[in-house]
Design an enzyme around this catalytic site. Structure first.
Site, short mmCIF file in Angstrom:
data_model
loop_
_atom_site.label_atom_id
_atom_site.label_comp_id
_atom_site.label_asym_id
_atom_site.label_seq_id
_atom_site.Cartn_x
_atom_site.Cartn_y
_atom_site.Cartn_z
N GLU A 105 8.43 23.50 84.84
CA GLU A 105 9.38 22.78 85.70
C GLU A 105 10.24 23.77 86.50
O GLU A 105 10.53 23.56 87.67
CB GLU A 105 10.26 21.85 84.86
CG GLU A 105 9.44 20.68 84.30
CD GLU A 105 10.25 19.74 83.44
OE1 GLU A 105 10.78 20.21 82.40
OE2 GLU A 105 10.38 18.55 83.78
N GLU A 125 5.25 17.72 76.86
CA GLU A 125 6.34 16.92 76.25
C GLU A 125 5.84 15.65 75.57
O GLU A 125 6.39 15.21 74.56
CB GLU A 125 7.38 16.56 77.31
CG GLU A 125 8.25 17.72 77.77
CD GLU A 125 7.58 18.63 78.80
OE1 GLU A 125 6.37 18.46 79.09
OE2 GLU A 125 8.28 19.53 79.31
#
Ligand code: NAI
Length: 695
Positions: A105, A125
């Site tokens: 990210e 995740e």
């Protein structure tokens, strides 16, 4: 210092440095923001490179800070990414080895990304029941396109950087022999003056007919994700990357992330993740305890377990010799192993090369002299102390000094077995689960005399064999089987009081167990429990059991291996079909013992079975047989098909609240067979203190 700052000519380099994988903990984020500020303030700096020291660009969130306030403290990952994205000087992410989760990210917030081949790129995740919460679901589709991004986010599976070389995620993937820093510096100098600065947020997600694709994805993902909400939420966030403005998409993603982090499913997955790491730690056996080299193994007994155990060694590249008493049994065992590997080969899950390697690593013998130089020997002969004694006395004679002598016994006293040898420090229990080549759990039974180095070696070996090793003390049944006995007792009483096997199994399977107690009995063989009960009737006559299972065995119905048990089975079909005769036997037995059958709710079934595990688990914990509640949870998650989304029996009890669990147990203690429900003192204590097992 958890990020270093250096200037090379006109390029500033921020190197994330937080071993082992540069997790983006608070100190690392702060140092990175500081580096950005320093670079922006320095007129001599024209461009910025962000990279990672050591073995990663960044593996994402720092798991040491998970569940701590530091994880969200400013500068948050969001703030760091914003600082990078709003930079007035170009920022280049120089990626290598591992770039995952928050690390990816961050990279997506940079203006440019350059990478070495072979870097693992992922947003994992979802594996913890979450979604990428720092813009990953909004930015990844903008560089990879809808379909590829969605697959990566929903699966969490890493993709090698070179496979993404033709997408907009990377500006350059360098050659394998390139020097990353030098190449990244050259790239940064080249783009130093380029304006306007490109950002991922300004890109559009390109996908014709996206609505149809998203609907298809929702349907497929929903069907595949069982009780877990995260995969579908990932799809919704990716959908938002198409339908919403960037900032709104970020907000949407944030909301969904904060919702998921509170779900019991995500809490359970995170509990399992941390419990697995914890399990390999033993307080009085420090991480630097020396271990013994395991280069060669031997297995005694080529039966059901011996064969599977040998396959584990071969799969890990360790040569293994199986010893049997009779040529016929040896031949049969080796043929079964070969057949197993052939099936895997046929299914395409094993290459011919690997098949050949593994088969070649396994040999057989009937001569003890031939196994004397093995570093570990695992005994898997009949469950009979006399037979174990003969084997261990022999092993003591033939095995080289320093060899580990392990027993796969499922119930016998490991200390007594150790006493058959003159080297009890080398003796340990390695309790594999059936099928041993498939099941993840390895209960490691630490005897009174077991050496610390032997325990450390066995724990390390469990990792090498890709097992979850959980340490248990010596007691009848160890952690797993001692608890399952209480569960089975309740299952038996339920039959007497009004249930039929199908109702019990369905209720428990609806709760999430892979298999209810009666289907499980039919698979494992009901004669095993019968054998154990017969011993108990003599040794511990105070323990009460339902006789139903004995009656079933007296009918010759041991389970799938005899063509039927609690249920009937058809060839080539694992489905269980209720059997009228068995059900009639159950109803008649209730009459014979004078019990009026009643309607029993699914809730009562689940409570009685699961709380029986919890109460015995509490007892085991108090006695120190298990080191921690999370170890018990690991045993049940990896060896007994306990539903992962409920985190294991002890974690589940914490979720329900121990006072509630205790209240139910106290009520059951006043009912029929209340003697089975003596509340464990630890449960009573923790409930009174308002604590949980996993606190
Ligand atoms: P099995 O009956 O399938 O195999 C035992 C094998 O040992 C036979 O092939 C037999 O010929 C051989 N054997 C017997 N005495 C021997 C001796 N003196 N020397 C060399 N070989 C000898 O039994 P299984 O199921 O494989 O069980 C083995 C051990 O593993 C037992 O201690 C059992 O309690 C334990 N275990 C079994 C599990 C299961 O689900 N079957 C699960 C976990 C542990």
């Amino acid at each position: 210092m958890s990020a270093e700052y250096q200037v090379h000519g006109s390029v500033a380099v921020i190197t994330l440095n937080n071993p082992p994988v540069n997790g983006l903990g608070h100190a690392t984020r702060s140092a990175a923001v500081q580096g950005m500020q320093q670079a922006l303030a320095d007129d001599a700096v024209k461009a910025i490179v962000i990279t990672g020291a050591g073995k990663a660009f960044s593996g994402g969130a720092d798991i040491k800070e998970f569940n701590s306030p530091k994880a969200l403290a400013e500068p948050s990952l969001h703030s760091l990414i914003r600082t990078v994205e709003e930079s007035t000087k170009p920022v280049v992410a120089a990626i290598h080895t591992v770039c995952m989760g928050g690390g990816l990210e961050l990279a997506l917030g940079c203006n440019y990304r350059v990478a070495m081949p072979g870097a693992q790129i992922a947003l994992p995740e979802v594996k913890l029941g979450l979604l990428p919460g720092a813009g990953g679901t909004q930015r990844l589709p903008r560089v990879l396109g809808l379909e590829m991004a969605l697959n990566m986010i929903v699966s969490g599976t890493p993709v090698a950087s070179e496979k993404l070389a033709n997408t907009a995620i990377f500006d350059v993937v360098f050659a394998a022999d390139a020097n990353l820093l030098e190449s990244a510096l050259a790239f940064a100098s080249k783009v130093a003056d380029a304006r306007p600065l490109p950002t991922v947020r300004e890109r559009k997600v390109d996908y014709p007919n996206h609505e149809a694709f998203l609907q298809f994805s929702r349907n497929t993902v929903k069907a595949m994700s069982g009780p877990f909400p995260a995969p579908l939420e990932c799809v919704e966030c990716v959908a938002a990357s198409v339908s919403m403005k960037f900032e709104d998409g970020l907000k949407f993603e944030r909301e969904r992330f904060l919702k998921l982090i509170q779900t019991s499913e995500s809490k359970s997955l995170r509990h399992a993740f941390f419990s697995e790491r914890q399990a390999s730690k033993v307080p009085d056996v420090p991480a630097d305890t020396p271990t013994r080299a395991i280069k060669k193994a031997a297995v005694i007994g080529a039966g059901t377990m011996g064969g599977g155990i040998a396959m584990n060694f071969a799969n890990a590249g360790i040569p293994v010799t199986i010893l049997e008493m009779k040529a016929e049994a040896l031949e049969k065992g080796l043929a079964t192993i070969r057949k197993n590997y052939e099936n895997t080969l046929k299914k395409g899950k094993l290459t011919q090369e690997k098949f050949d390697q593994r088969v070649a690593l396994i040999s057989g013998t009937m001569n003890y002299e031939e196994i004397g130089d093995a570093d570990i020997v695992v005994e898997a002969v009949f469950e009979d102390m006399g037979v174990k004694e003969a084997v261990f006395r022999k092993l003591d004679q033939v095995m080289k000094q320093g060899a580990i002598l392990a027993s796969n016994t499922s119930t016998l006293d490991v200390d007594q077995i150790a006493a058959f040898t003159a080297r009890p420090q080398d003796v340990i229990g390695t309790h594999f689960f059936s099928p041993a080549n498939v099941m993840k759990l390895l209960e490691i039974v630490r005897g009174k005399a077991t050496g610390k180095d032997v325990l450390a070696t066995t724990l390390a070996l469990s990792k090498k064999l890709k097992k979850t090793g959980v340490v248990s003390g010596v007691c009848d049944g160890f952690i797993g089987n001692r608890m399952i006995e209480q569960y089975s007792r309740q299952a038996g009483f339920l039959l007497e009081e009004g249930c039929l096997p199908e109702q019990v199994d369905k209720a428990v399977e609806k709760f999430g167990f892979a298999m209810g107690p009666f289907r499980m009995g039919d698979l494992a063989g009901n004669d095993i429990g019968w054998y154990i009960r017969k011993r108990r009737y003599v040794e511990s006559p105070e323990i009460t059991y339902s006789k139903t299972a004995d009656l079933l065995c007296e009918m010759g119905r041991y389970g799938q291996k005899t063509g039927g048990g609690w249920y009937d089975y058809k060839a080539g079909d694992r489905k269980a079909y209720p059997n009228e005769e068995v059900n009639a036997m159950i109803v008649k037995h209730s009459q014979d013992i004078g019990v009026v059958r009643r309607k029993i709710s699914d809730q009562e079934i689940v409570e009685r079975l699961v709380y029986a595990l919890v109460n015995e688990g509490a007892q085991i914990l108090e006695e120190g047989i298990a080191m921690r509640a999370s170890d018990i949870d690991m045993v049940y998650l990896t060896g007994y098909g306990f539903p992962l989304h409920r985190g294991g029996p002890m974690f589940y009890a914490d979720t329900v609240g121990l006072p509630n669990v205790l209240g139910t147990i106290e009520r059951l203690a006043r009912g029929r067979h209340g003697e089975a429900w003596k509340p464990a003192p630890l449960l009573v204590k923790l409930a009174a203190e308002g604590k949980g097992f996993n606190a």
